[in-house]
Design a protein around this motif. Structure first.
Motif, PDB file in Angstrom:
ATOM      1  N   VAL A 178       0.735  -1.192  -0.098  1.00 47.69           N
ATOM      2  CA  VAL A 178      -0.047  -0.107   0.077  1.00 47.69           C
ATOM      3  C   VAL A 178       0.778   1.336  -0.067  1.00 47.69           C
ATOM      4  N   LEU A 179       1.971   1.025   0.481  1.00 51.34           N
ATOM      5  CA  LEU A 179       2.886   2.354   0.568  1.00 51.34           C
ATOM      6  C   LEU A 179       3.572   2.739  -0.883  1.00 51.34           C
ATOM      7  N   LYS A 180       3.194   2.103  -1.853  1.00 46.34           N
ATOM      8  CA  LYS A 180       3.325   2.408  -2.967  1.00 46.34           C
ATOM      9  C   LYS A 180       2.440   3.813  -3.513  1.00 46.34           C
ATOM     10  N   SER A 181       1.324   3.588  -2.908  1.00 47.79           N
ATOM     11  CA  SER A 181       0.565   4.791  -3.344  1.00 47.79           C
ATOM     12  C   SER A 181       0.274   5.795  -1.982  1.00 47.79           C
ATOM     13  N   TYR A 182       1.005   5.402  -1.023  1.00 46.16           N
ATOM     14  CA  TYR A 182       0.838   6.512   0.265  1.00 46.16           C
ATOM     15  C   TYR A 182       1.314   7.981  -0.046  1.00 46.16           C
ATOM     16  N   GLN A 183       0.556   8.743   0.104  1.00 46.43           N
ATOM     17  CA  GLN A 183       0.878  10.344  -0.169  1.00 46.43           C
ATOM     18  C   GLN A 183       1.830  10.873   0.742  1.00 46.43           C
ATOM     19  N   GLY A 184       2.151  10.395   1.728  1.00 46.84           N
ATOM     20  CA  GLY A 184       3.025  11.083   2.677  1.00 46.84           C
ATOM     21  C   GLY A 184       4.437  10.842   2.386  1.00 46.84           C
ATOM     22  N   GLU A 185       5.466  11.546   2.729  1.00 50.31           N
ATOM     23  CA  GLU A 185       6.771  11.539   2.558  1.00 50.31           C
ATOM     24  C   GLU A 185       7.617  10.337   3.331  1.00 50.31           C
ATOM     25  N   ILE A 186       8.138   9.527   2.476  1.00 50.93           N
ATOM     26  CA  ILE A 186       8.815   8.574   3.168  1.00 50.93           C
ATOM     27  C   ILE A 186      10.351   8.362   2.749  1.00 50.93           C
TER      28      ILE A 186
END
Length: 405
Positions: A178-186
């Motif tokens: 899901v993190l592939k589409s996560y909109q927060g900075e990583i």
């Protein structure tokens, strides 16, 4: 021994179970109609065995001017001309230097490990259903500087025997797609594969039922404790506002922020201040995360609890009983939607929650005989870690009570 446990959240229910299993005659008391109605009803659901970091920290000290000025949406501090609050605040500040912070954090992590082992023993004994699973957790860091600072802390925790791993964003996306589409900075992530989660309110209901059936715990719900009676300067009974007193040999106060309503008999109440948090629970849908996530920048915790998805966050240090603030809840929803768009928009069946988490200046809970009345004990002040620390705290309480009798 006849023991009253006052407060039927996770800490109280765990304490009642542990005491009854040891052979004591236990009455579990709560002002609500059923267990798990307070902070347990909407907490972050994460069992953070490797994340017992004390709130008062060097990092928080660095950001304190911005928090006081109202520039950090995740925190809010409302100052009060209250001597207990002012003393608590000064002690909180005194716990921020690295040496004090790490001492507090190490102690909390030790208690968390005890809790992990006690929960495993309980689940081997009792068939409890509360959506428990070892989901693992990812702490998401927004920039290279914050991620770099996470490295030394991971090494410190590894020396304590904890399993944490530093991951790049690409590696974190392999753990949770899901993190592939996560909109927060990583910029990177810390992965704790052994962390778990579960529905704390369901745990309270299930364990209460088990303790009643297996160990004879008595329930007294819908009963508001008004104080205590003494005989020969020792606790002899629990008093209520609307019913006869209950004779006891000992009592344990685990009543979360309500500990302050008993301050006349409980001097430890002055060491606890409420930190209000919020959560939103919606239906889990395909594409939502299954691994627990903590967004370090926004101080948001995401957990997939069975067929539900919960986001929890915010830390408001303000007057007790401030109540649900619709503006603050909107901040939580907006921040959650900004990083996981579409999952937390208003929908039918959503559950909104706000509650107070009682916290000490050090973030270490108070598990000790009260200085107020012989025979009265305290198991409270767990802050945001009540769910994580409940079982270990109950074991320590039992050991202390056994050594006193």
């Amino acid at each position: 021994m006849r023991i009253a446990v006052i407060g039927a959240g996770v800490v109280g229910v765990a304490s009642a179970y542990m005491l009854a299993k040891a052979g004591h005659a236990v009455t579990l008391i709560d002002a609500e109609a059923e267990p798990g109605r307070g902070a347990s009803a909407g907490n972050a659901a994460q069992l953070s065995w490797a994340y017992g970091d004390a709130m008062a920290s060097p990092s928080l000290l660095k950001h304190l001017p911005g928090i006081v000025a109202g520039h950090d949406p995740a925190f809010r501090v409302r100052f009060r001309l209250d001597p207990d609050f002012m003393i608590w605040g000064l002690r909180f500040l005194a716990n921020m230097p690295d040496r004090r912070w790490w001492s507090n954090t190490s102690a909390i992590l030790q208690l968390a490990d005890e809790s992990r082992r006690e929960l495993a023993a309980l689940l081997a004994e009792a068939p409890l259903s509360f959506d428990y699973r070892v989901a693992g957790k990812l702490h998401l860091y927004p920039d290279a500087a914050s991620f770099s600072r996470a490295g030394p802390l991971v090494e410190r925790k590894r020396l304590l025997g904890l399993d944490q791993r530093l991951l790049s964003r690409a590696q974190a996306e392999e753990v949770e797609p899901v993190l592939k589409s996560y909109q927060g900075e990583i910029a990177g992530a810390v992965h704790t594969p052994g962390d778990a989660l579960g529905d704390a309110a369901a745990f309270c209901r299930e364990l209460t039922g088990f303790a009643v059936a297996r160990y004879g715990v008595e329930r007294l719900f819908g009963a508001k404790v008004a104080g205590f009676e003494r005989y020969k300067d020792r606790l002899s009974a629990v008093k209520f506002a609307d019913r006869d007193a209950l004779g006891v040999d000992a009592a344990v106060v685990t009543a979360g922020p309500l500990i302050r309503t008993l301050a006349a008999a409980l001097p430890e109440a002055a060491c606890v201040q409420p930190v209000r948090g919020y959560s939103l629970t919606v239906e889990w849908r395909d594409g939502a995360p299954r691994v627990s996530l903590t967004d370090v920048k926004r101080k948001l915790a995401f957990a997939a609890i069975g067929v539900r998805l919960r986001v929890a966050g915010l830390a408001d240090i303000e007057r007790p009983d401030a109540g649900f603030d619709t503006d603050r809840f909107a901040v939580l929803r907006d921040m959650a939607n900004s990083v996981l768009p579409g999952y937390f928009t208003a929908q039918a069946g959503e559950a909104r929650w706000s509650g107070e988490r009682p916290m000490t200046p050090s973030s270490q809970p108070i598990i000790a005989p009260s200085r107020g009345i012989p025979g009265l004990y305290v198991n409270g002040g767990h802050g945001m870690l009540g769910w994580t620390l409940a079982m270990g705290s109950a074991r320590r309480l039992l050991n202390i009570l056994s050594s006193m009798t």
